[in-house]
Design an enzyme around this catalytic site. Structure first.
Site, short mmCIF file in Angstrom:
data_model
loop_
_atom_site.label_atom_id
_atom_site.label_comp_id
_atom_site.label_asym_id
_atom_site.label_seq_id
_atom_site.Cartn_x
_atom_site.Cartn_y
_atom_site.Cartn_z
N CYS A 190 1.01 -1.26 -0.02
CA CYS A 190 0.01 0.02 -0.10
C CYS A 190 1.07 1.14 0.11
O CYS A 190 2.06 1.25 -0.63
CB CYS A 190 -0.97 -0.06 1.32
SG CYS A 190 -0.14 0.02 2.74
N HIS A 221 -9.14 8.94 -1.73
CA HIS A 221 -9.62 7.56 -1.84
C HIS A 221 -10.96 7.61 -2.22
O HIS A 221 -11.84 7.59 -1.36
CB HIS A 221 -9.26 6.99 -0.46
CG HIS A 221 -9.34 5.51 -0.47
ND1 HIS A 221 -10.49 4.81 -0.72
CD2 HIS A 221 -8.41 4.52 -0.40
CE1 HIS A 221 -10.19 3.24 -0.59
NE2 HIS A 221 -8.92 3.26 -0.39
#
Length: 639
Positions: A26, A561
């Site tokens: 990530c 996001h």
């Protein structure tokens, strides 16, 4: 640093390629699914140059690298004999079948996914109950006045109708229809049914209906919505598209409301009362022992995610008993983490460590413990032990004086002190004393025990354990250099999306709602376009298109996001307009996405817009908007 050598060291220390079931990355860490976590040399990994830390969370073995993680990941995959996973929605290498998710981790995720979104409603209602209690205790408000009755109704409303609120949240988490779920909850709480059940002699088509009261309950409605999600989906599968609107809700409600009244509801009531009664008995009969144990281990529960399992117990105690014993112990544990960080600051000879320790210690006593816990206390080991002891000592004091929380709050720290206000006020005083004990005990123990700074990374980049599970596909090396060389200044962040501004607490993902990854706001989009909120550089762009990392010219590291779990769409409905490494200005188009199709596919499009390097900022100042357009000021990060 030789990233190639670092990747080889990591590959060897996690147990070799044969021990890796899957690896992804990530924003900050390598995420391994290992066949056997015990084969990994965790201690050596932690002290490997280039590794900021090692965590085990949610069944994953995580190696924290920081901004260089894409480079290390690519080198790691290059040293493996198996080819990387080619799926567009993920970045990873798979050397075997993907493991099934740990049932315990799945349960905690389910519980947190239900309760986290509703916390603003019940926290606000709880604070109003606290304010009313203060006014009555001070003699400024009569408990027989109409003003008192109205204010009490405002405070009690969310708790009385808690099953309806929970039904909506649970249905959203389970992917079923939220409005059918709300109708189910409303059905079992209807005043006519409530009165009928109170008589104690009720039948439905000749079958006995067990008397129970469902207002302010937790477990019955969660069980009911869980079963209803299967019923609804089963009916939906066998119903022709032209009849779904008519048949699916009708059949679901006709099955589930009676089933809940006759079986699921009574079972859930027994379980809920058993949990609340068991906790009450424990603290009535073993108060000091229970308080020391929970106060001393609460931080460990938070690390593992097991604290989410306490939410139904806390809410159940609040609604059935009117108070809770666990929140005071969480208060003690959180303040102890802050105290331990202060102890590090007092003893450290490193100016950077001192600054980070004091700033994260302050955020910990305000209720946000992750920066202090992961960035300072756990990195130096002994301060974390001191924090656990401090939490246990303060917890023991809370148990001796019988501190209770009467209000459910979001962050458990100094801002939530109203939770301990009772008509006698004494609980508030004892809670404050307990908090001071936690801070002082942990700070003194940390100073006495000491710690070895040379063996701990000095980077303030240390990230919390529960970063979003967003694999990042591409990262610009020039952007990494820009981050390292940029001095952080105040940063105005403009809205990247037109829509409705939401608190991060409303995001159905604890990594965002608990501000673990950073601070900022979320936006519920009304349009399908994302523009740059800052002048700077695109730092990273996920292959699936749902996550964009940026670094501003002023040094702010940001993450946009788009939606939650939208990585599973594997890029479908997303159309990137930039690449990693691109220079952008406020208003430049970064991404277009089909909002309606994403939502039809069952995913929320709520979009967190956060600053991820919050350790370099003092606060986030909202622009105060509820509805916002592209390029309007959203918030300012104050350095």
């Amino acid at each position: 640093m030789d990233k190639q050598q670092l990747s080889k060291d990591i590959l060897k220390l996690v147990g070799g390629e044969e021990n890796i079931d899957q690896v992804t990355h990530c924003m900050t860490r390598l995420r391994f699914n290992l066949n056997d976590n015990k084969k990994a040399d965790k201690a050596t990994l932690k002290n490997t140059p280039g590794v900021m830390g090692v965590m085990e969370n949610g069944g994953q073995f995580q190696v924290i690298i920081g901004n260089d993680v894409p480079v290390v990941y690519n080198a790691l995959v290059g040293n493996m004999s198996k080819s990387p996973n080619a799926d567009a929605g993920s970045t990873g290498a798979s050397t075997g079948e993907k493991k099934k998710r740990n049932p315990v981790s799945a349960l905690f995720d389910f519980i947190s996914g239900i309760f986290t979104p509703i916390l603003p409603a019940i926290t606000g209602a709880g604070m109003i109950k606290g304010i009313v209690a203060i006014l009555v205790a001070l003699g400024w408000l009569s408990d027989t006045s109409s003003t008192y009755i109205i204010l009490s109704a405002i405070g009690d409303g969310a708790f009385y109708f808690l099953p309806i609120i929970l039904a909506i949240s649970a249905a959203r988490k389970l992917g079923s229809n939220m409005y059918i779920a709300a109708a189910l909850a409303a059905g079992i709480m209807h005043p006519t049914i409530t009165a009928l059940l109170a008589n104690g002699d009720t039948t439905f088509v000749g079958i006995k209906v067990i008397a129970a009261t469902y207002s302010s309950t937790v477990i019955p409605i969660i069980l009911a919505i869980w079963i209803a999600s299967y019923v609804e989906k089963a009916v939906d599968r066998v119903t022709h598209a032209s009849l779904k609107l008519l048949i699916v809700p009708t059949v679901t409600l006709l099955i589930m409301v009676p089933l809940t009244l006759m079986t699921v509801g009574p079972l859930g009531t027994v379980l809920g009362n058993g949990l609340s009664g068991g906790i009450s008995w424990l603290f009535d009969n073993m108060s000091i022992f229970a308080s020391i144990l929970i106060g001393g281990t609460m931080s460990l529960l938070i690390i593992t995610g097991m604290h989410y399992a306490l939410l139904p117990i806390i809410v159940g105690s609040m609604t059935s008993l009117g108070y809770d014993f666990i929140i005071p112990l969480m208060f003690a544990a959180n303040l102890a983490q802050g105290g331990a960080a202060f102890g590090v600051g007092l003893r450290s000879k490193n100016a950077k460590t001192k600054s980070l320790a004091y700033s994260t210690g302050l955020t910990a006593i305000m209720g946000i413990t992750e920066p202090a816990m992961y960035g300072i206390n756990m990195k130096f080991k002994k301060p974390f032990i001191a924090a656990l002891i401090g939490g246990a000592v303060a917890g023991g004091f809370m148990g001796i004086v019988n501190v209770k929380a009467y209000v459910l709050t979001g962050l458990v720290g100094l801002p939530s002190i109203a939770a301990f206000i009772s008509p006698a006020i004494s609980t508030l005083i004892y809670a404050l004393v307990g908090g001071v004990i936690a801070i002082i005990a942990a700070a003194i123990l940390t100073y006495i025990l000491g710690f070895q700074e040379d063996n701990a990374p000095q980077s303030a980049e240390a990230a919390p354990a529960a970063a979003p599970t967003t694999p990042v596909a591409t990262t610009s090396a020039s952007a990494i250099t820009a981050i390292e060389e940029t001095k952080v200044l105040n940063q105005d962040v403009f809205s990247p999306i037109t829509g409705e501004v939401k608190s991060l607490s409303e995001v159905p993902d604890p990594a965002f709602s608990e501000e673990i990854m950073g601070r900022g706001f979320a936006i519920q989009p009304s349009e399908g376009r994302v523009v740059s909120p800052i002048n700077g550089t695109v730092f990273s762009l996920s292959k699936s298109g749902h996550a964009i990392g940026l670094v501003s010219d002023n040094g702010a590291e940001m993450l946009i996001h788009i939606g939650i779990d939208t990585v599973k769409l594997k890029g479908q409905f997303f159309s990137p307009k930039v690449q990693a490494g691109a220079k952008v200005a406020v208003g430049d188009v970064l991404m277009e996405f089909d909002r309606e199709e994403i939502e039809k596919a069952g995913y929320t499009t709520i979009t967190p817009v956060i600053v991820t390097n919050m350790h370099q900022y003092n606060s986030i100042e909202s622009a105060g908007r509820t509805a916002i357009k592209e390029q309007e000021l959203l918030f300012t990060a104050k350095a």
